[in-house]
Design an enzyme around this catalytic site. Structure first.
Site, short mmCIF file in Angstrom:
data_model
loop_
_atom_site.label_atom_id
_atom_site.label_comp_id
_atom_site.label_asym_id
_atom_site.label_seq_id
_atom_site.Cartn_x
_atom_site.Cartn_y
_atom_site.Cartn_z
N HIS A 147 0.64 122.88 16.68
CA HIS A 147 0.07 124.21 16.41
C HIS A 147 -1.45 124.20 16.50
CE1 HIS A 147 3.96 125.94 15.05
NE2 HIS A 147 4.22 124.64 14.94
N GLU B 27 -12.25 99.99 19.66
CA GLU B 27 -13.29 98.98 19.50
C GLU B 27 -13.01 97.75 20.38
OE1 GLU B 27 -15.43 99.04 15.43
OE2 GLU B 27 -14.43 97.11 15.48
N LYS C 33 -26.71 101.21 14.17
CA LYS C 33 -27.26 100.50 13.01
C LYS C 33 -28.75 100.23 13.22
CE LYS C 33 -23.08 97.86 11.93
NZ LYS C 33 -22.48 96.53 11.96
#
Ligand code: PA5
Length: 445
Positions: free
Chosen positions: A306, A285, A420
């Protein structure tokens, strides 16, 4: 300092002047942070926070934590992003990612960090028959995810305890004066803690945002602040070569400039997995803007050897690793001799699992180096509060320096608004009507 940066497995991937060539730019970036003359300088409250914090509020946090510990079997923490990750990361780092299963104290559950109805209703089931307190955390007080969760849990608490008793069990961490949450808290009489104006969410773990839940877990928050204060002092050193924090900030930029676009944060202890998430938010961010920045990713080894191990060893050569190596980490187990030796592991009899883990770490570093992946190693003594305080401050300060080296404002997050805006429009929020039409037309194509 307990924290040490070991560059031995990274240096050979860089040119002779890659690090020293950044000296001037790092000094400039550090001065901008210290003097508050750079981009986003309204959000530098975290720089001196370990030594310059509200001591009275700090005592109030400890008192509230004791109250919660004495009257609640469960603490529900509502928040998202910077109002969520740091607290959870610290609690798991200091205890275990099985903290709730192992504690005899207050269990701590985090919610309001998604829009999942099933996750929220599961949590209400978990609370049944147990005494509950609530810590709702939101700087703006308007973030949708925690606001929905708080609506639901406020009603739940009032139905269970009645309005008056519920008010004693609800704690708000928010802005000191403004915002919907602060207004509601004042009306309802909830105890409030402050997120300082000049500290953004992802830099707020050492404010009440992190400190109240961390203190409820039984951690010593004085020691946490002492560790951070040590780091604050040590990382004022202006000489790049003597300052591990500046060196780390510079090296990650040097790697980026050489085409390593992904930084993989790795650790060999499962309890570090939420620290990985905190780190990814802090750097993602802060740096991912203006089409710039390293992509922060993470792994827990040997688990992910793995799954992701193949790519790291042999895939596109665009990654470097930063490995957090914790020397002492909780209880250990000794591997015993076995009469059959069917698994062929008797050669390890008498050895501790930490010894095997250490060899896995060294073997992996060398293998990844051979495969063309530089490794920076952050060494920590143990997973305790002081080490954690150092580590948090190390990453925060390096992030500020690194963002300035990149030429971005590390303290804003304009990109977060896009989803948003679309979500509100699609939900039919008043004021978003024309946007709604455009989006629906796009969706129906
Ligand atoms: O780092 C940030 O600023 C964000 O991740 C915020 O912490 C997050 O969006 C939550 O915001 P708020 O605390 O206002 O609810």
């Amino acid at each position: 300092m307990a924290l040490k940066l070991n560059c031995k497995y990274a240096e050979s991937f860089l040119g002779e002047n890659d690090l020293t060539g950044l000296k001037g730019q790092v000094e400039e970036a550090a001065e901008k942070l210290q003097k508050g003359t750079g981009l986003g300088n309204g959000f530098l409250g975290w720089v001196n926070l370990p030594t310059d914090y509200d001591k009275q509020e700090f005592e109030r946090i400890k008192k509230a934590a004791e109250t919660i510990k004495s009257n609640s079997k469960v603490l529900i923490v509502i928040g998202i992003g910077g109002s969520y990750l740091g607290a959870r990361a610290a609690i798991e780092f200091l205890n275990s990612n099985n903290y709730n299963e192992l504690t005899s104290g207050t269990k701590i559950y985090f919610t309001g960090n998604s829009i999942s109805g099933s996750a929220l209703s599961e949590l209400m089931k978990i609370c049944e028959g147990k005494d509950v307190s609530l810590n709702v955390i939101s700087k703006s007080g308007t973030t949708t995810e925690p606001a929905i969760a708080f609506r639901v849990f406020k009603e739940y608490m009032e139905n269970r305890y009645g309005k008056q008793e519920a008010a004693k069990r609800i704690f708000c961490t928010t802005d000191k004066a403004k915002g919907t949450l602060k207004k509601l808290a004042d009306e309802e009489g909830y105890e409030c803690f402050v997120i300082p104006d000049n500290i953004g969410g992802r830099f707020s773990v050492l404010t009440a945002v992190g400190l109240l839940p961390i203190a409820v877990s039984g951690a010593d928050i004085d020691k946490l602040m002492q560790g951070a204060a040590k780091a604050e002092k040590a990382y004022k050193e202006t000489d790049l070569l003597k300052n591990d924090c500046y060196k780390y900030a510079a090296l990650r930029n040097a790697f980026l400039r050489r085409g390593y676009m992904i930084e993989l944060l790795a650790a060999y202890e499962p309890r570090f997995s939420m620290m990985n998430e905190w780190f990814k938010q802090l750097y993602g961010e802060s740096e991912g803007k203006d089409h710039k920045g390293l992509f922060p990713a993470s792994v827990i080894f040997s688990t992910d050897l793995h799954s992701m191990g193949q790519y790291i060893q042999d895939g596109r050569r665009i990654l470097f690793e930063t490995v957090v190596n914790i020397k002492e980490c909780g209880e250990d187990i000794e591997i015993k001799e076995n009469a059959d030796n069917g698994d062929g592991l008797n050669f390890l009899a008498g050895k501790k699992m930490s010894y095997v883990n250490e060899k896995a770490f060294l073997g992996t570093v060398l293998a990844h180096n051979d495969g063309g992946v530089p490794n920076l190693i952050i060494e920590l003594d143990k997973a305790d509060e002081e080490n954690l305080g150092e580590l948090i401050y190390f990453f925060e300060k390096a992030c500020g320096i690194s963002g300035y080296l990149l030429g971005v404002n590390p303290f804003d997050q304009p990109g977060v608004e896009s989803y948003k805006k679309n979500m509100f429009a699609l939900l039919g929020k008043p004021g978003y009507e024309s946007e709604k039409e455009k989006l629906e037309a796009k969706l129906s194509k």
